[in-house]
Design an enzyme around this catalytic site. Structure first.
Site, short mmCIF file in Angstrom:
data_model
loop_
_atom_site.label_atom_id
_atom_site.label_comp_id
_atom_site.label_asym_id
_atom_site.label_seq_id
_atom_site.Cartn_x
_atom_site.Cartn_y
_atom_site.Cartn_z
N GLY A 17 5.60 2.33 3.97
CA GLY A 17 6.26 0.94 3.96
C GLY A 17 5.22 -0.07 3.85
O GLY A 17 4.14 0.07 4.43
N PRO A 18 5.65 -1.32 3.67
CA PRO A 18 4.53 -2.53 3.74
C PRO A 18 4.33 -2.85 5.07
O PRO A 18 4.92 -2.44 6.02
CB PRO A 18 5.11 -3.56 3.04
CG PRO A 18 6.65 -3.06 3.05
CD PRO A 18 6.99 -1.72 3.14
N PRO A 19 3.31 -3.51 5.10
CA PRO A 19 2.73 -3.92 6.50
C PRO A 19 3.60 -4.83 7.21
O PRO A 19 4.35 -5.64 6.62
CB PRO A 19 1.59 -4.68 6.41
CG PRO A 19 0.95 -4.45 5.13
CD PRO A 19 2.26 -4.03 4.13
N GLY A 20 3.90 -4.60 8.62
CA GLY A 20 4.39 -5.59 9.40
C GLY A 20 6.06 -5.00 9.54
O GLY A 20 6.81 -5.62 10.01
N VAL A 21 6.50 -3.71 8.94
CA VAL A 21 7.86 -3.38 8.95
C VAL A 21 8.23 -2.50 10.35
O VAL A 21 9.22 -2.41 10.52
CB VAL A 21 8.32 -2.77 7.68
CG1 VAL A 21 8.32 -3.51 6.55
CG2 VAL A 21 7.80 -1.40 7.66
N GLY A 22 7.35 -2.12 11.12
CA GLY A 22 7.11 -1.72 12.24
C GLY A 22 7.33 -0.21 12.29
O GLY A 22 7.90 0.59 13.01
N LYS A 23 6.44 0.43 11.57
CA LYS A 23 6.17 1.80 11.31
C LYS A 23 5.20 2.35 12.75
O LYS A 23 5.79 3.34 13.35
CB LYS A 23 5.05 2.06 10.10
CG LYS A 23 5.75 1.59 8.85
CD LYS A 23 4.88 1.94 7.61
CE LYS A 23 3.34 1.43 7.63
NZ LYS A 23 3.42 0.09 7.57
N THR A 24 4.32 1.61 13.19
CA THR A 24 3.63 2.03 14.29
C THR A 24 4.52 1.82 15.57
O THR A 24 4.55 2.76 16.33
CB THR A 24 2.02 1.23 14.60
OG1 THR A 24 1.61 1.51 13.22
CG2 THR A 24 1.46 1.61 15.57
N LYS B 215 13.52 -5.92 -5.77
CA LYS B 215 14.01 -6.77 -7.04
C LYS B 215 15.39 -7.37 -7.04
O LYS B 215 15.57 -8.54 -7.42
CB LYS B 215 13.64 -5.71 -8.08
CG LYS B 215 12.01 -5.18 -8.52
CD LYS B 215 12.24 -4.20 -9.36
CE LYS B 215 10.83 -3.71 -9.67
NZ LYS B 215 10.80 -2.88 -10.74
N SER C 116 7.40 -1.28 -15.25
CA SER C 116 8.88 -1.93 -15.04
C SER C 116 8.96 -3.16 -15.67
O SER C 116 10.35 -3.71 -16.09
CB SER C 116 9.10 -1.93 -13.61
OG SER C 116 8.29 -3.15 -13.03
#
Length: 820
Positions: free
Chosen positions: A375-382, A743, A700
């Site tokens: 996922g993109p940075p900052g979504v809470g993966k870590t 989108k 796309s």
């Protein structure tokens, strides 16, 4: 009762012929007690006198006849000895010289005159006065026995003097009388390296025969010690080079200690052996440890090889081999914890719940999963990885892989290298102290490679559940079981991950947060977190949903919430500044005007759409970016020329290929679209996408480019409220694309009423709509299979002058149908 009677000491009976006339004349002398020192007759030794009582005793002796009674203390720890704390047998000594030293101490030179025994003691002054009697030597004749013993002493001393370079060789040359034997026996005892007890024992033997026998025995013992020392020196000389003097001396001391059984290395090795036994290593690791321990025992303690072996054994016993942490498998509690710590992320939470259920149902027999959160940075993966470890009750270790480019960082270094260490995986296991931790492999897509190897390839074994139970680190060189470890990898994109590594992981995609989700996260998580950090309360800092919406839409542009958190931190710092400046103010309400004052003008405004109603050659597409969804206005212009095609806007190769596919489709449908077949040779075509500084790529935008081109060629405007996304083929088919959630949210954000999508994405969109129902999503969705259908919904007028004819069934096909 005298001291002699208390200690059961009998004064020896001395024949008249062997004793002087005053042998038993008692004398009163000052007592000088010494620590760990015994003075023998006929010896001259320097003595440092420091105790005040001893200084007084010396001064008393100097005032009288310079004679003093010197004896040894039974315990060197006694600071103020009495007559019971010293040996009764001592030496009558003559003070030859006195020298004053700092701190009122004295340095005296004393000569032992004769053996003496203490009969009684008094303390009229600060020091002890003792009544003592001389002990003359008995058996003082040159008998056959004495002569035989003396010859044995001479033989032993010759051997001793050859072994000990410091011993005077000519000491025994001039022996003529028995008195010489008496004198020389004591002199030999003085030159021997005797212990305190041995010297005292020699002092207490007035009988010459017995004393010579004792000295002969002590000589024999010293010879054995010196011969052993010579053997040790011989072994050491074969181990070290001649120029390594310092190393030689160290080895010599070590070898002596080893021969006597008192070396520190033995204790160190024994301690290591106990640790290895307590670690309960697997069979292979146990054999390796014992072999290395045997090598360590034979090495010099200060050698580099010994340091490497010790370092290896320390690592081998410090990592966990069997210790596990008990999983707290409560599905309800885990769900509550995950909901409390993270908003959204439904799929990731479901997968963790599934794992917990499988562990509980199967009795912990399921292998630990290997999950990759993308996922993109900052979504809470870590932070999600940390929450997973907390919900399981396991230890958590994070390994940052960003920028790692050496394979040895994963698999460890060979022990032949200076400063070798195990890899990051084994280091993480040592830190976790259990064999079933949660290890987070952060930024796995940021691994690079160079001449030192490919770290991503080294991870193939680590992340394979069928292979990692026998993982071998280059430093340890033994198999280590990683099958119970729960690995969680994080990545921003899949582009940087090799396919073999990707195939070993279960992918969970984390989409960016919607504005509604960001608002919820700000209210439930970020603001309370910052309140705790800055010491503010809800009554001191007030902010409305309207202001938060403005911050989210115009002051941040991201898929996660990191930038939003920074903006909220700044607002709280400004609030604290105002509260401290104006003491009367109790709270601050953050308004739109304050936002402009504190944060300045909006940094991220929406892409401005063409305000003109004339939308000929202008189509609106949808794009996915790392910070969420966005729109793309694709412009197409047809001008007279020689048939050149120009693409501007920093388009990638895939996007250029989409433009070529769109042109080919148009050439194949010129008759139906009412376009001259020669349009491509008589006109120049220019396709442009604004924001030229931003690189753009992906398939796309294919149908959007085609729509813009057809609109420009047919002068048919595109509906301004329609956005579209989809890949186009040469035959006009519309293929599926990704990033649909972002989108669709972008289309809603920019006020689009209709979105044209590939029909192949129908099921994906239905699932996405479930996640964004709370966002009041009221955009009309049209699913298309062909470019013809896209044109029907995108253009304001009919696209086709001549409708394409449906293909008629061939005669053969009709026959087959009739048979059926």
């Amino acid at each position: 009762m005298t001291l002699l009677e208390q200690e059961n000491i009998d004064l020896p009976k001395i024949p008249e012929s062997q004793s002087s006339s005053n042998a038993h004349d008692n004398e009163t002398l000052a007592l000088l007690p010494l620590k760990n020192v015994v003075i023998l007759p006929k010896s001259i030794i320097p003595i440092i006198v420091g105790r005040a009582t001893s200084v007084k005793a010396v001064e008393y002796a100097l005032k009288t006849n310079k004679y003093i009674f010197i004896t040894a203390q039974k315990s060197p720890d006694t600071e103020h000895p009495t007559e019971h704390d010293v040996y009764a047998h001592g030496t009558k000594a003559l003070i030859l010289q006195v020298m004053k030293m700092p701190n009122n101490a004295l340095k005296i030179l004393a000569e032992g005159i004769s053996r003496s025994v203490m009969l009684s003691a008094t303390q009229p002054e600060e020091f002890l006065l003792v009544e003592c009697a001389d002990l003359p030597t008995t058996s003082l004749i040159r008998s056959v026995e004495n002569e035989a013993i003396w010859r044995q002493i001479q033989t032993l001393y010759d051997i001793y003097s050859k072994l000990n370079e410091k011993a005077p060789v000519d000491l025994l040359n001039n022996i003529r009388t028995a008195e010489d034997m008496d004198y020389m026996t004591d002199t030999i005892a003085v030159h021997l390296n005797l212990s305190f007890d041995e010297r005292q024992e020699v002092l207490e033997i007035p009988d010459l025969t017995k004393r010579m026998i004792k000295v002969a025995a002590l000589l024999n013992k010293e010879i054995e010690i010196l011969e052993t020392e010579q053997r040790i020196k011989g072994r050491i000389q074969h181990q070290v080079e001649k120029n390594q003097r310092e190393y030689y001396l160290t080895e010599q001391i070590k070898a002596i200690q080893k021969e006597l059984g008192r070396e520190d290395v033995a204790a160190d090795v024994a301690q290591l052996r106990d640790k290895i036994k307590a670690a309960k290593l697997p069979e292979e690791a146990q054999e390796k440890a014992e072999k290395e321990l045997r090598r360590l025992e034979q090495m010099p303690s200060m050698s580099s090889e010994a340091v490497i072996s010790r370092h290896y054994l320390d690592w081998l016993i410090s990592i966990p081999w069997y210790k596990t942490s008990k999983d707290s498998i409560s599905i309800t509690q885990a769900e509550k914890l995950l909901e409390k710590t993270h908003a959204g992320l439904k799929k990731a939470k479901e997968r963790i719940t599934e794992f917990l259920a499988a562990r509980k149902f199967s009795g912990a027999s399921e292998k630990s999963p290997i999950i990759c959160l993308v996922g993109p940075p900052g979504v809470g993966k870590t932070s999600l990885g940390h929450a997973i470890a907390e919900s399981l009750g396991r230890e958590f270790v994070r390994i940052s892989l960003g920028g790692v480019r050496d394979e040895a960082e994963i698999r460890g270094h060979r022990r032949t290298y200076i400063g070798a260490l195990p890899g990051k995986i084994i280091q993480a296991m040592k830190k976790a102290k259990t064999i079933n931790p949660v290890i987070l492999l952060d930024e796995i897509d940021k691994i690079s490679k160079d001449i030192h190897g490919d770290p991503a390839s080294a991870l193939l074994e680590v992340l394979d559940p069928e292979q990692n139970k026998s993982f071998v680190d280059h430093f340890l060189e033994v198999e280590y079981d990683l099958s119970k470890v729960m690995f969680i990898a994080t990545a921003n994109t899949l582009d940087g991950i090799p396919y073999p590594l990707l195939d070993r992981m279960e992918l969970i995609f984390l989409a960016g947060y919607t504005d509604q989700e960001k608002l919820s996260i700000a209210k439930k998580f970020l603001i309370p977190k910052k309140f705790k950090e800055y010491g503010l309360t809800a009554s001191q800092f007030k902010i409305s949903d309207e202001v938060l919406d403005l911050i989210i839409s115009e002051y941040t542009k991201e898929a996660g919430v990191r930038q939003l958190e920074r903006v909220l931190s700044k607002l709280m710092r400004k609030t604290m500044q105002q509260l401290l400046t104006d003491k009367a103010k109790k709270s601050v309400i953050v308004t739109l005007s304050l936002i402009k004052e504190w944060l300045g003008h909006a940094k991220y405004k929406k892409t401005s759409l063409d305000p003109r109603k004339d939308t000929i050659g202008l189509a609106t597409g949808l794009a996915w970016t790392e910070v969420g969804g966005d729109i793309l206005e694709i412009e197409a212009s047809i001008v007279p020329g020689k048939g050149s095609v120009t693409l501007t806007g920093q388009l990638g190769e895939v996007m250029q290929e989409s433009a070529s596919a769109a042109l080919t489709y148009i050439r194949s449908r010129v008759e139906n679209l009412g376009i001259k077949p020669s349009f491509s040779s008589n006109n120049d075509i220019h396709i442009h996408i604004p924001e030229g500084a931003t690189p753009k790529d992906g398939p796309s935008a294919g149908i959007t480019m085609c729509t813009a081109l057809i609109s420009a060629l047919t002068k048919n405007p595109v509906r301004p409220d329609v956005a579209m996304t989809g890949e186009i083929t040469l035959r006009g088919r519309v293929l599926a694309v990704g990033g649909l959630k972002e989108k669709l949210l972008a289309a809603k954000r920019y006020g689009m009423n209709t979105v044209i999508l590939p029909k192949e994405n129908y099921e994906d969109v239905q699932e996405i709509l479930k996640d964004i129902q709370g966002s009041d999503f009221d955009v009309k969705l049209i699913f298309t299979e062909t470019m013809d259908q896209v044109l029907e919904h995108a253009l304001t007028k009919k696209a086709f002058v001549k409708q394409p004819m449906k293909k008629k069934k061939s005669e053969a096909a009709k026959k087959v149908t009739n048979k059926k």
